[in-house]
Design an enzyme around this catalytic site. Structure first.
Site, mmCIF file in Angstrom:
data_model
loop_
_atom_site.group_PDB
_atom_site.id
_atom_site.type_symbol
_atom_site.label_atom_id
_atom_site.label_comp_id
_atom_site.label_asym_id
_atom_site.label_seq_id
_atom_site.Cartn_x
_atom_site.Cartn_y
_atom_site.Cartn_z
ATOM 1 N N GLU A 70 0.675 -1.288 -0.066
ATOM 2 C CA GLU A 70 -0.131 -0.075 0.050
ATOM 3 C C GLU A 70 0.982 1.283 0.060
ATOM 4 O OE1 GLU A 70 -2.826 0.527 3.268
ATOM 5 O OE2 GLU A 70 -3.625 2.213 2.241
ATOM 6 N N ASP A 90 -0.661 -5.214 2.980
ATOM 7 C CA ASP A 90 -1.186 -3.927 3.849
ATOM 8 C C ASP A 90 -0.648 -3.841 5.060
ATOM 9 O OD1 ASP A 90 -2.684 -1.763 4.956
ATOM 10 O OD2 ASP A 90 -4.572 -2.261 4.070
ATOM 11 N N ILE A 92 -1.141 -1.622 7.648
ATOM 12 C CA ILE A 92 -2.097 -1.504 8.907
ATOM 13 C C ILE A 92 -3.465 -1.269 8.172
ATOM 14 C CG2 ILE A 92 -2.739 0.225 10.304
ATOM 15 C CD1 ILE A 92 -0.091 1.076 11.211
ATOM 16 N N ASP A 93 -4.180 -2.261 8.369
ATOM 17 C CA ASP A 93 -5.449 -2.255 7.316
ATOM 18 C C ASP A 93 -6.388 -1.532 8.472
ATOM 19 O OD1 ASP A 93 -7.497 -2.140 5.295
ATOM 20 O OD2 ASP A 93 -8.087 -4.040 6.107
ATOM 21 N N THR A 95 -6.089 2.257 9.113
ATOM 22 C CA THR A 95 -5.455 3.257 9.318
ATOM 23 C C THR A 95 -6.010 4.160 10.173
ATOM 24 O OG1 THR A 95 -3.864 2.886 7.680
ATOM 25 C CG2 THR A 95 -3.678 5.160 8.689
ATOM 26 N N ASP A 220 -6.059 -4.669 0.651
ATOM 27 C CA ASP A 220 -6.939 -4.512 1.627
ATOM 28 C C ASP A 220 -7.674 -6.082 1.777
ATOM 29 O OD1 ASP A 220 -6.677 -1.887 2.726
ATOM 30 O OD2 ASP A 220 -7.883 -1.451 0.879
HETATM 31 C C1 LIP Z 1 -9.166 0.720 4.582
HETATM 32 C C2 LIP Z 1 -9.855 -0.488 4.325
HETATM 33 C C3 LIP Z 1 -11.338 0.141 4.774
HETATM 34 C C4 LIP Z 1 -11.990 0.664 3.675
HETATM 35 C C5 LIP Z 1 -11.036 2.065 3.451
HETATM 36 C C6 LIP Z 1 -9.566 1.631 3.283
HETATM 37 P P1 LIP Z 1 -6.491 1.417 4.990
HETATM 38 O O1 LIP Z 1 -7.877 0.762 4.333
HETATM 39 O O2 LIP Z 1 -9.560 -1.336 5.053
HETATM 40 O O3 LIP Z 1 -12.197 -0.888 4.968
HETATM 41 O O4 LIP Z 1 -13.127 1.179 3.899
HETATM 42 O O5 LIP Z 1 -11.157 2.517 2.056
HETATM 43 O O6 LIP Z 1 -9.086 1.083 2.026
HETATM 44 O O7 LIP Z 1 -6.390 2.396 4.205
HETATM 45 O O8 LIP Z 1 -6.876 1.549 6.485
HETATM 46 O O9 LIP Z 1 -5.398 0.281 4.760
#
Ligand code: LIP
Length: 295
Positions: A70, A90, A92-93, A95, A220
């Site tokens: 990412e 990813d 930190i999914d 963030t 993600d």
């Molecule tokens: C997020 C996702 C979240 C989605 C956001 C974003 P990040 O990932 O997991 O569910 O709604 O659009 O992509 O940016 O925290 O890695």
């Protein structure tokens, strides 16, 4: 092949655990927030640090493998999935959750060969839940096998979704249109953990029947989509067509019947694909630096 995949799985689990420690420690620090594609698409130095840690560690062990990460993509690296062995990361999914200490944060690591996810690891690091899947070998949480829910009636289901980070009025209208349709079916409830990877692990665990979203990215969902398949579920496009990892659209469900009942009620839109040609990205905008000195 089998041994390579086991080595990949072992390494992904080890590095995800290490990454989780870094994330947990960083939660007690001051978190400096930057933005990417929109004012609500957040990134922190911890995302970058963790991605670096994962990629360096994988490169040492598997020097021939490729990466789609990412934060590397945000910094200008290409996001093209090839047939080569590829780690999709990813760091930190969730963030936004991390920034606000909302307690669902995952490290998501998918591994593809021939554009197909073969290994998926999602570490929900505050819950200390390590979700793992290998194609054809089942899905597990902390070593315990996972099974999707056996519900076939969408009216008796919980559906997970997210609002994403695109606030264009047409997109927001579509999001609310889908939500209104689905709530009015009615369904038992609508939930969202704030991370696609955790939402997918919830489908795999049988806690929610389905998860759909448009606008999230391949990093993600790569790992989590394999969790769902290996726990007995289905993964497809929001229009009921074939799943496409790079399309930024996903519908994952416990079974085809629930998925197809939802397809009729989702208002679809088509975000730019992850592999679409891009104008060179500007990179994250830092708001933690003092103004540059003028000379
Ligand atoms: C997020 C996702 C979240 C989605 C956001 C974003 P990040 O990932 O997991 O569910 O709604 O659009 O992509 O940016 O925290 O890695």
């Amino acid at each position: 092949m089998a041994d390579i995949l086991q080595n990949v799985m072992d390494h992904a689990v080890a590095v995800a655990r290490k990454a989780g420690e870094v994330v947990r420690e960083a939660l007690s620090d001051d978190r400096k927030v930057m933005t990417k594609s929109s004012a609500v698409d957040l990134v922190t130095q911890t995302d970058q640090k963790v991605e670096h840690l994962i990629i360096q560690s994988v490169k040492e062990k598997f020097p021939q493998h490729r990466f789609i990460g990412e934060e590397s993509v945000a910094a200008g690296e290409p996001s093209i999935l090839t047939d080569n062995p590829t780690w999709i990361i990813d760091p930190i999914d969730g963030t936004t959750n991390f920034v606000h200490a909302f307690p669902f944060i995952a490290i998501s690591i998918g591994f593809t060969i021939n554009k197909r996810v073969e290994v998926g690891v999602v570490y929900s690091c505050l819950e200390d839940k390590m979700f793992t899947a290998r194609r054809g070998r089942g899905a597990f949480c902390n070593g315990e096998p996972l099974q999707v829910s056996d519900q076939t009636d969408v009216h008796r289901s919980i559906i997970a979704t997210e609002f994403g980070s695109n606030r264009d009025p047409e997109v927001v209208d579509k999001i609310f249109s889908s939500l209104r349709n689905i709530l009015s079916l009615p369904v038992h409830g609508v939930r969202g953990a704030g991370t696609a990877a955790v939402n997918l692990s919830l489908v795999a665990s049988g806690c929610v029947e389905a998860y759909y979203e448009m606008g999230m990215h391949v990093w993600d969902i790569a790992a989590g989509s394999l969790l769902v398949l290996e726990a007995g579920g289905v993964v497809m496009d929001v229009d009921g067509g074939d799943a496409d990892l790079m399309s930024r659209r996903i519908l994952a469900a416990n079974n085809r019947s629930v998925a197809l009942q939802l397809v009729e009620h989702i208002a679809p839109y088509r975000p730019d694909r992850d592999d679409a040609p891009r104008i060179a990205p500007e990179g994250p905008v830092r708001d933690d630096l003092p103004p540059a000195a003028s000379d």
